[in-house]
Write a protein that holds these residues in place. Sequence first.
Motif, PDB file in Angstrom:
ATOM      1  N   ILE A  93      -3.805   7.312   7.587  1.00 52.57           N
ATOM      2  CA  ILE A  93      -2.794   6.878   6.576  1.00 52.57           C
ATOM      3  C   ILE A  93      -3.008   5.449   7.284  1.00 52.57           C
ATOM      4  N   ASP A  94      -2.194   4.466   5.719  1.00 54.06           N
ATOM      5  CA  ASP A  94      -2.362   3.322   5.427  1.00 54.06           C
ATOM      6  C   ASP A  94      -1.164   2.226   5.854  1.00 54.06           C
ATOM      7  N   SER A  95       0.019   3.108   6.692  1.00 53.75           N
ATOM      8  CA  SER A  95       0.818   2.039   6.977  1.00 53.75           C
ATOM      9  C   SER A  95       1.906   2.615   7.299  1.00 53.75           C
ATOM     10  N   GLY A 107       0.737  -1.643  -0.009  1.00 50.93           N
ATOM     11  CA  GLY A 107       0.078   0.007   0.173  1.00 50.93           C
ATOM     12  C   GLY A 107       0.510   0.867   0.216  1.00 50.93           C
ATOM     13  N   SER A 108       2.037   0.622   0.288  1.00 56.30           N
ATOM     14  CA  SER A 108       3.213   1.806   0.321  1.00 56.30           C
ATOM     15  C   SER A 108       4.268   2.069  -0.070  1.00 56.30           C
ATOM     16  N   LEU A 136      -2.774   5.793  16.075  1.00 53.31           N
ATOM     17  CA  LEU A 136      -1.912   6.515  14.951  1.00 53.31           C
ATOM     18  C   LEU A 136      -2.177   6.488  12.893  1.00 53.31           C
ATOM     19  N   ILE A 137      -2.427   5.379  13.725  1.00 56.33           N
ATOM     20  CA  ILE A 137      -2.710   4.756  11.752  1.00 56.33           C
ATOM     21  C   ILE A 137      -4.368   5.753  11.542  1.00 56.33           C
ATOM     22  N   SER A 147       0.624  -2.124   8.876  1.00 54.04           N
ATOM     23  CA  SER A 147       0.373  -1.422   8.136  1.00 54.04           C
ATOM     24  C   SER A 147      -1.296  -1.575   8.922  1.00 54.04           C
ATOM     25  N   LYS A 148      -2.755  -0.959   8.402  1.00 56.97           N
ATOM     26  CA  LYS A 148      -3.590  -1.495   8.559  1.00 56.97           C
ATOM     27  C   LYS A 148      -3.910  -2.458   8.578  1.00 56.97           C
ATOM     28  N   THR A 149      -3.719  -3.136   7.555  1.00 57.24           N
ATOM     29  CA  THR A 149      -3.962  -4.941   6.858  1.00 57.24           C
ATOM     30  C   THR A 149      -3.396  -5.490   8.096  1.00 57.24           C
TER      31      THR A 149
END
Length: 207
Positions: free
Chosen positions: A171-173, A106-107, A165-166, A190-192
């Motif tokens: 944000i994604d990561s 994702g990033s 924080l995410i 990451s969020k995942t």
Amino acid sequence: MEFSERQKKIIQIVKENEPITGSEIAAKLGLSKPTLRSDLALLTMTEVLTARQKVGYIYAGKASEPILQNHLYECRVEDLMIAPVFITSEDTLKNAVTELFIRDVGSLYVINEEKELIGILSRKDLLRASLNNTDDHIPVAMIMTRMPNIVTITKEKSVLEAGDLIMSREIDSLPVVEAANPLHVIGKVSKTNIMNYFIQEGKKVEG
């Protein structure tokens, strides 16, 4: 498990006003709804509150399972972090897009010659740049989010802190950096990662 003062206030507000929406809880605390996301997620996951669609939050009062509690508060970022994908500021937009989809991430983290973090490129950044530019050979330095506008975290922080924080920064990561050198990236969370962790731990509790 000891809840934070804000979480205790949320529980009390729900007890006194149930059913109540997240927006109404935020208003009573004088905060924004996104600020409370991690608190509400924790209280719902531990079944202190129940969230009902189109109704709001209701006090359930069930004590959370010790296993889930321990993992939520004691699991560290270093236990979940994965290897980041690096590119340089000289890489082109085309190369960055190719790298992102080949690696299925994702990033991308942009580093300089000293291997220090200088920027981040998310899927949104690359999509926006691709739509706004006909030249796909522009350097990523022109479109990346730069330091110091990058949120990072260290490996000893809790997964709950990382998730907070995410969610709050949308944000994604998060780049995981060394405490002694905040520009040296040693991993990524990451969020995942966090969502998968919560799901797996929840399944363990359900048996």
